[in-house]
Scaffold this motif. Sequence first.
Motif, PDB file in Angstrom:
ATOM      1  N   THR A  29      62.816 -38.637 -26.298  1.00  0.00           N
ATOM      2  CA  THR A  29      62.457 -37.382 -26.969  1.00  0.00           C
ATOM      3  C   THR A  29      61.320 -36.688 -26.210  1.00  0.00           C
ATOM      4  N   HIS A  34      60.958 -34.680 -35.705  1.00  0.00           N
ATOM      5  CA  HIS A  34      61.457 -34.140 -36.973  1.00  0.00           C
ATOM      6  C   HIS A  34      62.605 -35.019 -37.450  1.00  0.00           C
ATOM      7  N   THR A 175      74.223 -33.875 -35.817  1.00  0.00           N
ATOM      8  CA  THR A 175      73.079 -32.955 -35.928  1.00  0.00           C
ATOM      9  C   THR A 175      72.526 -32.971 -37.354  1.00  0.00           C
TER      10      THR A 175
HETATM   11  P1  AMP Z   1      64.121 -33.262 -27.895  1.00  0.00           P
HETATM   12  O1  AMP Z   1      62.844 -33.902 -28.361  1.00  0.00           O
HETATM   13  O2  AMP Z   1      64.326 -31.889 -28.434  1.00  0.00           O
HETATM   14  O3  AMP Z   1      64.305 -33.386 -26.401  1.00  0.00           O
HETATM   15  O4  AMP Z   1      65.292 -34.104 -28.533  1.00  0.00           O
HETATM   16  C1  AMP Z   1      65.379 -35.493 -28.346  1.00  0.00           C
HETATM   17  C2  AMP Z   1      66.712 -35.970 -28.848  1.00  0.00           C
HETATM   18  O5  AMP Z   1      66.844 -35.656 -30.230  1.00  0.00           O
HETATM   19  C3  AMP Z   1      67.881 -35.297 -28.124  1.00  0.00           C
HETATM   20  O6  AMP Z   1      68.891 -36.264 -27.897  1.00  0.00           O
HETATM   21  C4  AMP Z   1      68.316 -34.261 -29.107  1.00  0.00           C
HETATM   22  O7  AMP Z   1      69.693 -33.926 -28.991  1.00  0.00           O
HETATM   23  C5  AMP Z   1      68.064 -34.971 -30.421  1.00  0.00           C
HETATM   24  N1  AMP Z   1      67.937 -33.991 -31.513  1.00  0.00           N
HETATM   25  C6  AMP Z   1      67.175 -32.875 -31.512  1.00  0.00           C
HETATM   26  N2  AMP Z   1      67.361 -32.178 -32.650  1.00  0.00           N
HETATM   27  C7  AMP Z   1      68.276 -32.859 -33.379  1.00  0.00           C
HETATM   28  C8  AMP Z   1      68.892 -32.661 -34.640  1.00  0.00           C
HETATM   29  N3  AMP Z   1      68.611 -31.610 -35.407  1.00  0.00           N
HETATM   30  N4  AMP Z   1      69.783 -33.574 -35.070  1.00  0.00           N
HETATM   31  C9  AMP Z   1      70.082 -34.660 -34.306  1.00  0.00           C
HETATM   32  N5  AMP Z   1      69.532 -34.918 -33.100  1.00  0.00           N
HETATM   33  C10 AMP Z   1      68.650 -34.030 -32.639  1.00  0.00           C
END
Ligand code: AMP
Length: 281
Positions: A29, A34, A175
């Motif tokens: 991440t 969240h 999601t």
């Molecule tokens: P990020 O911190 O935005 O790079 O996201 C880290 C991981 O969390 C990535 O694999 C994203 O696809 C996943 N992610 C972000 N938002 C959501 C969401 N609303 N539902 C499920 N997975 C998510």
Amino acid sequence: MEIIRTPRIMKETSKRLLTQGKTLGLVPTMGALHGGHLFLFKVAKGENDVVVASIFVNPAQFGPSEDFDKYPKDLESDIMKLESAGADILFVPEVPAMYPEGFSTYIGVRGLSDRLCGAFRPGHFEGVATVVCKFFNLALPTRAYFGQKDFQQAQIIKRMTKDLNMSVECITCATVRENDGLAMSSRNRYLSPEEREAAAVVYKSLKSAAHMVKDGVMPASVTEHMNVMLKSEPLVSEVQYAGVYNPETFEESVLPEKKYLLAVAVKMGNTRLIDNILVEI
Ligand code: AMP
């Protein structure tokens, strides 16, 4: 939860755990965690002996005019969330440790990286693939978890692991959405209250498109409908793409197919929002 900041220690720790016969689940991440992230931890927890979370705002995946400098950072609150989600290890390296002087190797996943978000964020997926490959080499995960919200990213990483004979199994998780359907995202906190309310149009356009393709409406008409719907929201400042795509190639669907990727990227003010749904006929 053990907090590791040094790549070498991350790798030694993972090697030791693997020698003990443990399975490792990695959730990469960028922090500002969240409910969407927490869902990935939950799934990882159910399938692995040890869950490793990484938090790293990766400069290589941001363009020069993007929000790298102001990307939300909230490590203290992230640590509390990770503790309650049951993560075992947090890997949180500094930028120089990941990209030391002289760093010059980048991974390009051709074709898939050029379409949809790739067309608007040159170099983005190269940065993503490179950092994820590094995380795989450091955390040595048995499985890695990604969200469907970033479907193109998840597919590109799957392609990379296949093409480079990596042994990690990549899992795409559903999601997680707010009550009005807006996909949870660290960037949602940039939205003004008015933009936040208007942002529901993104998921509405996807749901409406899903009904249409299921009813047999031709992809081009569905794409047109999505664009009209999004453009009719005054707070949407730009529709980067909205339409009906082949989920394997990301090419625009022209003829009826069995599976569609309905996908949207818009800007509301300076905030870029993406979302998608998969539809099987
Ligand atoms: P990020 O911190 O935005 O790079 O996201 C880290 C991981 O969390 C990535 O694999 C994203 O696809 C996943 N992610 C972000 N938002 C959501 C969401 N609303 N539902 C499920 N997975 C998510």
